[in-house]
Design an enzyme around this catalytic site. Structure first.
Site, PDB file in Angstrom:
ATOM      1  N   HIS A 287       4.599   1.347  -4.198  1.00  0.00           N
ATOM      2  CA  HIS A 287       5.007   0.325  -3.222  1.00  0.00           C
ATOM      3  C   HIS A 287       3.975   0.209  -2.094  1.00  0.00           C
ATOM      4  O   HIS A 287       3.282  -0.787  -2.020  1.00  0.00           O
ATOM      5  CB  HIS A 287       6.414   0.561  -2.649  1.00  0.00           C
ATOM      6  N   ASP A 338       9.534  -0.766 -12.280  1.00  0.00           N
ATOM      7  CA  ASP A 338      10.428  -0.043 -11.387  1.00  0.00           C
ATOM      8  C   ASP A 338      11.906  -0.145 -11.787  1.00  0.00           C
ATOM      9  O   ASP A 338      12.370   0.619 -12.620  1.00  0.00           O
ATOM     10  CB  ASP A 338      10.177  -0.553  -9.949  1.00  0.00           C
TER      11      ASP A 338
HETATM   12 ZN    ZN Z   1      10.764   3.559  -7.845  1.00  0.00          ZN
END
Ligand code: ZN
Length: 472
Positions: A287, A338
């Protein structure tokens, strides 16, 4: 469970293939029984030998998916209803990453190892069909439903490995260090009982997985985040993990996390990590959404990979990664799915670019002075970053790399008459048909004519697992 298809020596004659140096014509690709490319020869004269090999018009290297929590595939599409209006009226953020996480925890609390395997197999087959040939699995459900350890420390991780083997996808398994529920070593909450681990626990899992390592499977480790692991624990794990193995960590995904880190340490998460640890090319910072300008520069200079997950980050309302500044600083990135709201590298890369266009109100952001084609830059850079983060020999059609490649559907109207250089743009930025026709992973043809070779069996097991979960 048997493998979907066994690797065998083979060859493919690509009329156009994307090699590290760009598109080349008449490329004869050959691989051995271990699934490694042995020869990649552009400008090969068309002879009786090339005529005997399988033929393809457009060939791309298979994409690496550098961030996955496979079990979350079963939640995708189920958390898209707004919470109570009264919560919003009271000034709370009624629907955020944090409320989504509560639902995810409830689900994680009751899933069985067999269900983890069935869900992962479904996900991996879908990922293969859309052009991913390798996964990095950030694996944190490691204890039984009551929080007790399993007799085998790698019990659930082995189920993930079995799913990868069944589908044929390459795997980097990252057992997760998960010790705290927040900064300042806050104790875990009840809902996190199945995730509980410390460096010693993670290293036992790594050790237990040693026998599974091979050309299609690597093992690294992942401190969950600076919320869930103390700096001393992160350091201990990083030092004890065998050299060269990948280390992944969630970082700066949420503004609240940045605020809490500032409060606890006086520093932002990325600064805090870099101040306290040597961070280098074995690291993948997942991220890294909320960065200061100096943090952008520090990540770029370190050689670490930024693990971007644009569809999940959009779905959870995380924010936008500063891609333009990061590319200008020479930063490396890869993509992951994810939470698995998408199973397609096309969608991740498309939204990576679109997010930037919406942010800057300009077009064609992901370019450099040398590479002006957005889609080519995105595909090639995500490959390089993903390969690095995987710790495996991936990311390029070249001898010594894994035989992981995609044959596109050259008969599709979107690709008709395409010059090779136009192919990535047409693939990434036109429509929603899946243009991936055949997929070779580790030297095995696991997708043929758009279908995974064990698709029906895998989908049947997945549906049964979900029915049981719904009834539980
Ligand atoms: Zn994750």
């Amino acid at each position: 469970m048997s493998a979907a298809a066994d690797a065998r020596a083979g060859a493919l004659f690509a009329h156009h293939a994307l090699l590290p140096q760009g598109w080349r014509r008449d490329v004869l690709l050959e691989w051995n029984v271990h699934g490694d490319l042995t020869s990649v020869a552009p400008d090969t004269a068309r002879t009786a030998q090339t005529a005997q090999a399988a033929q393809a018009e457009y060939v791309l290297p298979g994409m690496v998916n550098l961030h996955s929590h496979a079990f979350q595939r079963a939640l995708a599409g189920l958390t898209e209803r707004a919470g109570s209006a009264s919560g919003k009226a009271a000034g709370k953020s009624a629907d955020s990453f944090w409320t989504w996480r509560e639902l995810m925890y409830r689900f994680a609390g009751r899933i069985t190892p067999a269900q983890i395997e069935a869900i992962a197999a479904q996900l991996y087959a879908e990922c293969l069909r859309h052009g991913y040939t390798a996964m990095c699995e950030f694996h944190y459900i490691q204890r039984d439903v009551d929080g007790a350890p399993y007799a085998r420390p790698a019990h659930t991780a082995e189920r993930i490995a079995a799913a990868a083997r069944q589908t044929g996808i390459g795997l980097t398994l990252l057992p997760v260090l998960y010790a705290h529920s927040g900064f300042n070593e806050q104790p875990l909450i009840e809902a996190q009982r199945r995730f509980r681990s410390d460096p010693e626990f993670v290293l036992r899992v790594v050790e237990a997985l040693e026998g599974l390592r091979g050309p299609q499977l690597e093992v690294g480790a992942a401190p969950h985040s600076l919320r869930a692991a103390s700096m001393a624990q992160v350091r201990e794990l990083a030092q004890a993990l065998p050299a060269g193995r990948p280390l992944h960590i969630h970082i700066a995904e949420q503004q609240l996390e940045v605020d809490q880190c500032l409060q606890a340490t006086g520093r932002r998460p990325v600064d805090y990590l870099f101040d306290e640890m040597p961070v280098d090319a074995r690291w993948c910072l997942v991220h890294a959404t909320h960065l200061s300008a100096s943090e952008v520069a520090r990540i770029a200079a370190s050689g670490a990979v930024a693990g971007l997950c644009p569809t999940t980050e959009a779905n959870l309302g995380d924010g936008l990664f500063p891609l333009e500044a990061f590319l200008q600083a020479g930063g490396r990135f890869g993509i992951g799915s994810d939470s698995h709201v998408s199973h397609s590298p096309v969608e991740e890369l498309r939204w990576l670019e679109y997010g930037q266009r919406l942010l800057h109100r300009r077009r064609n952001i992901a370019v450099t002075d040398r590479q002006r084609d957005v889609a080519t830059l995105l595909w090639q850079r995500a490959l390089q970053g993903g390969a690095q983060a995987s710790g495996r020999r991936l990311g390029a059609l070249q001898p010594g790399s894994r035989a992981d490649l995609l044959v596109l559907d050259a008969g599709h109207p979107n690709l008709d008459g395409a010059a090779p250089g136009e192919v990535p743009g047409r693939l990434l930025f036109c429509g929603n048909d899946n243009l991936v026709r055949d997929v070779l992973a580790g030297g095995a043809w696991v997708v043929r004519d758009g279908r995974h070779v064990a698709q029906e069996e895998i989908a049947r097991d997945y549906k049964m697992a979900l029915r049981a979960l719904r009834a539980a």
